[in-house]
Design an enzyme around this catalytic site. Sequence first.
Site, PDB file in Angstrom:
ATOM      1  N   SER A   1       0.883  -1.112   0.199  1.00 36.47           N
ATOM      2  CA  SER A   1      -0.047  -0.007  -0.180  1.00 36.47           C
ATOM      3  C   SER A   1       0.892   1.256   0.043  1.00 36.47           C
ATOM      4  O   SER A   1       0.387   2.366  -0.283  1.00 36.47           O
ATOM      5  CB  SER A   1      -0.819  -0.038   1.256  1.00 36.47           C
ATOM      6  OG  SER A   1      -2.026  -0.961   0.926  1.00 36.47           O
TER       7      SER A   1
ATOM      8  N   GLU B   1     -11.528   8.077  25.519  1.00 38.13           N
ATOM      9  CA  GLU B   1     -12.705   7.242  25.498  1.00 38.13           C
ATOM     10  C   GLU B   1     -12.407   6.170  26.429  1.00 38.13           C
ATOM     11  O   GLU B   1     -13.236   5.411  26.875  1.00 38.13           O
ATOM     12  CB  GLU B   1     -12.771   6.937  24.171  1.00 38.13           C
ATOM     13  CG  GLU B   1     -13.970   5.930  23.873  1.00 38.13           C
ATOM     14  CD  GLU B   1     -14.314   5.891  22.023  1.00 38.13           C
ATOM     15  OE1 GLU B   1     -15.403   5.177  22.238  1.00 38.13           O
ATOM     16  OE2 GLU B   1     -13.441   6.464  21.516  1.00 38.13           O
TER      17      GLU B   1
ATOM     18  N   ASP C   1      -5.920   0.611  -4.482  1.00 42.04           N
ATOM     19  CA  ASP C   1      -4.420   0.574  -4.599  1.00 42.04           C
ATOM     20  C   ASP C   1      -3.983  -0.881  -5.011  1.00 42.04           C
ATOM     21  O   ASP C   1      -2.791  -1.069  -5.668  1.00 42.04           O
ATOM     22  CB  ASP C   1      -3.545   1.019  -3.163  1.00 42.04           C
ATOM     23  CG  ASP C   1      -4.360   0.096  -1.924  1.00 42.04           C
ATOM     24  OD1 ASP C   1      -5.393  -0.646  -2.226  1.00 42.04           O
ATOM     25  OD2 ASP C   1      -3.938   0.428  -0.744  1.00 42.04           O
TER      26      ASP C   1
END
Length: 483
Positions: A119, A194, A336
């Site tokens: 990638s 979080e 990709d």
Amino acid sequence: MCLVYSRAPGVLLLLAHLLLRTSCSLEPTAEWEREPAYWNDQARRMLQAALTLPLRAHRAKNILLFLGDGMGVSTVSAARILRGQMEGQSGEETLLAMDTFPYVALSKTYSVDKQVADSASTATAYHCGVKANAKTVGLSAKAVAYECNTTFGNEVFSVLHRAKAQDVSNATAEGVILGGGRMYMTPKGTPDPEYPSSSSRKGDRKDKKNLIDVWLSARKGRNAQYVWNKEQLNAVNVKTTDCLMGLFEPKDMRFEVFRNRTRDPSIVDMTEKAIQILSKNPKGFFLFVEGGRIDHGHHDGVAKLALTETIMFDQAIQRASELTSESDTLSVVTADHSHVFTFGGNTPRGNPIFGLAPKKAEDSLPYTSILYANGPGYIHVNGTRGNVSAVEHFSEEYMQQAAVPLESETHGGEDVAIYAKGPMAHLFHGVKEQNYVAHAMAYAACLEPYTNCPLRLQGSGGCKITLSGPLVSITGVFWLVMR
């Protein structure tokens, strides 16, 4: 439920019409499909739409680049069937939003040193316009992975970079970065807002920098805002916000099937907010949207994760189409690379996409129509593969069987599709090298090195077509970026 693209010209209106005639009411082997007249009429209508398709040979004000990470052609086909089946239909006749784009090409995805690319090198190709070596980003093939001294002087510059550099107006520059990755932006040990009690989700930066604060400080006076949950994102006033950063998970965004719909926005939510902010720039914008977890689902050998991510990614494409105009916005959808993912097995029409093939294999065991050529799904006990009918192969985390044992399933080396609509979309045709994507986008928007644009913005007169020298660029590493 039927999806109708009301703003679509020509062929898109036809496809919407065909949707009404098919996926809204189609059952496997519907009666009218047995009649040659049905198929002849459908083909004639599509041909007529193709003959009247408008050629938008003028400059693009905006560019939308949608990148489905690992979204090979087989992934698109299977996701199309899944979406139709989720709506109670057979599935094969369904149209995704990207299916309605009038221009399609194929992209060759190899890198300079690899037949099957990663990638990083592919990102350099479609963003920067040059092919590169594996495991390098924003660098030409003169740079070698892990040899840092080969970096300097071999940087290349992205279409995003040049779009921003070419904006010489007095307009306030908008900018949006949305996705996951909070822990990579804060000093090591920083509690996550979080998950404050989680030790595995604390900040990870060893340089002790808080890049969120750095980003905000660099944009003082520019109406910049940082958010980290869906409620805060929804509350963002797009009229008074010019720069927005949203980081909604410590690491990757959750897979769509596991997303907390109260706390975490979807890729559709993020795309919508980004376009609303970026559209304020009178000179236009460049938006990059990546469906990154399609790739992760495939690597895990779990097709349901990959395909549901693809469907949500396609919904973001549809929402972007509703918020922009095809007359001034070039939209490009591509991948990709592909994956070693396939589906087959002589399955009948309407067979559940995660279901079994109709006949057993040579080992007298059933098999799912979806299979991987390699990956973690290779599980044999005493030389025999498992009996898939004895497990819940429709579950969200079912790992399809693979032919070759690997810890992680690999990328595929075949071509991927490029879908395009809008100004200069006809440049995407035939079989192209992947780096061509960046050149075509730059040409459509009259960006370096194609500053002698093909035509001015629609209605403002034209100028001669001139193709100029080589492209030099650096990749943008943002999930959403603007011009």
